[in-house]
Motif scaffolding. Sequence first.
Motif, PDB file in Angstrom:
ATOM      1  N   LYS A   1       0.911  -1.244  -0.063  1.00  0.00           N
ATOM      2  CA  LYS A   1      -0.025   0.133   0.096  1.00  0.00           C
ATOM      3  C   LYS A   1       1.013   1.309   0.005  1.00  0.00           C
ATOM      4  CE  LYS A   1      -4.142  -2.041   2.031  1.00  0.00           C
ATOM      5  NZ  LYS A   1      -4.893  -2.079   0.991  1.00  0.00           N
ATOM      6  N   GLY A   2       2.227   1.157   0.207  1.00  0.00           N
ATOM      7  CA  GLY A   2       3.125   2.116   0.187  1.00  0.00           C
ATOM      8  C   GLY A   2       3.263   3.121   1.523  1.00  0.00           C
TER       9      GLY A   2
ATOM     10  N   ASP B   1       6.011   5.821   5.409  1.00  0.00           N
ATOM     11  CA  ASP B   1       5.986   7.079   4.676  1.00  0.00           C
ATOM     12  C   ASP B   1       4.581   7.944   4.967  1.00  0.00           C
ATOM     13  OD1 ASP B   1       5.311   8.966   2.363  1.00  0.00           O
ATOM     14  OD2 ASP B   1       5.766   7.245   1.023  1.00  0.00           O
TER      15      ASP B   1
ATOM     16  N   ALA C   1       2.355   9.189   2.293  1.00  0.00           N
ATOM     17  CA  ALA C   1       1.508   8.191   1.637  1.00  0.00           C
ATOM     18  C   ALA C   1       0.282   7.887   2.485  1.00  0.00           C
ATOM     19  CB  ALA C   1       2.096   6.790   1.121  1.00  0.00           C
TER      20      ALA C   1
ATOM     21  N   ARG D   1      -2.121  11.184   2.660  1.00  0.00           N
ATOM     22  CA  ARG D   1      -2.778  10.669   1.192  1.00  0.00           C
ATOM     23  C   ARG D   1      -3.819   9.969   1.282  1.00  0.00           C
ATOM     24  NH1 ARG D   1       0.900   9.818  -2.071  1.00  0.00           N
ATOM     25  NH2 ARG D   1       1.653  11.627  -2.178  1.00  0.00           N
TER      26      ARG D   1
ATOM     27  N   ALA E   1       2.334  12.775  -6.137  1.00  0.00           N
ATOM     28  CA  ALA E   1       3.096  12.035  -5.464  1.00  0.00           C
ATOM     29  C   ALA E   1       4.339  12.520  -5.005  1.00  0.00           C
ATOM     30  CB  ALA E   1       3.360  10.659  -6.572  1.00  0.00           C
TER      31      ALA E   1
ATOM     32  N   SER F   1       7.235  13.065  -2.865  1.00  0.00           N
ATOM     33  CA  SER F   1       7.640  12.372  -1.579  1.00  0.00           C
ATOM     34  C   SER F   1       8.646  13.362  -0.949  1.00  0.00           C
ATOM     35  CB  SER F   1       8.536  11.406  -1.963  1.00  0.00           C
ATOM     36  OG  SER F   1       9.770  11.547  -2.527  1.00  0.00           O
TER      37      SER F   1
END
Length: 161
Positions: free
Chosen positions: A98-99, A120, A123, A126, A151, A153
């Motif tokens: 899922k990041g 992260d 992520a 989000r 996206a 980072s």
Amino acid sequence: MLERKLKRAIIKEEYVEITGDVFSAVILNQFIYWLDKMRDVDEYITQERKRATENGSSVKIELTNGWIYKTAEELSNETMLGLSENTIRKYLQNLIDKGFLTVRTNENYKWDRTKQYRVDLVAIERALSEKGYHLSDYKIKLSQNSNLSSANSNSEFQYSE
């Protein structure tokens, strides 16, 4: 009776929503808990390096730089989920897919097979935003200027007490 710090495992509704299950949600919350603790560890290491230099010696401890060292056994114990190591690894893979986590092996010691994980937060924020939630009860907040729909980072973080 031996006094020890009692364990706590927290289930957050918003993490269940973004991970898809209670077990992944508890594990994700545990990593976010450790991320907050790591800031103190890196500050401590930095201070010890400075103190050692001032005294003519050195400290050979690397900064964590956001990487959390955890075995599946440690995670099962800390979260009190009672899951086998293989099952914990399955839920970790869910978080990686899922990041929400990045995984690596120890870059300094190739013989060390303990996995290292990095959270992260961009992520996670989000995904939470898409479900109508936000990252709460955490000292690091995404900057108001960060664009969560991209996206990116490189979003800025602020530390608040």
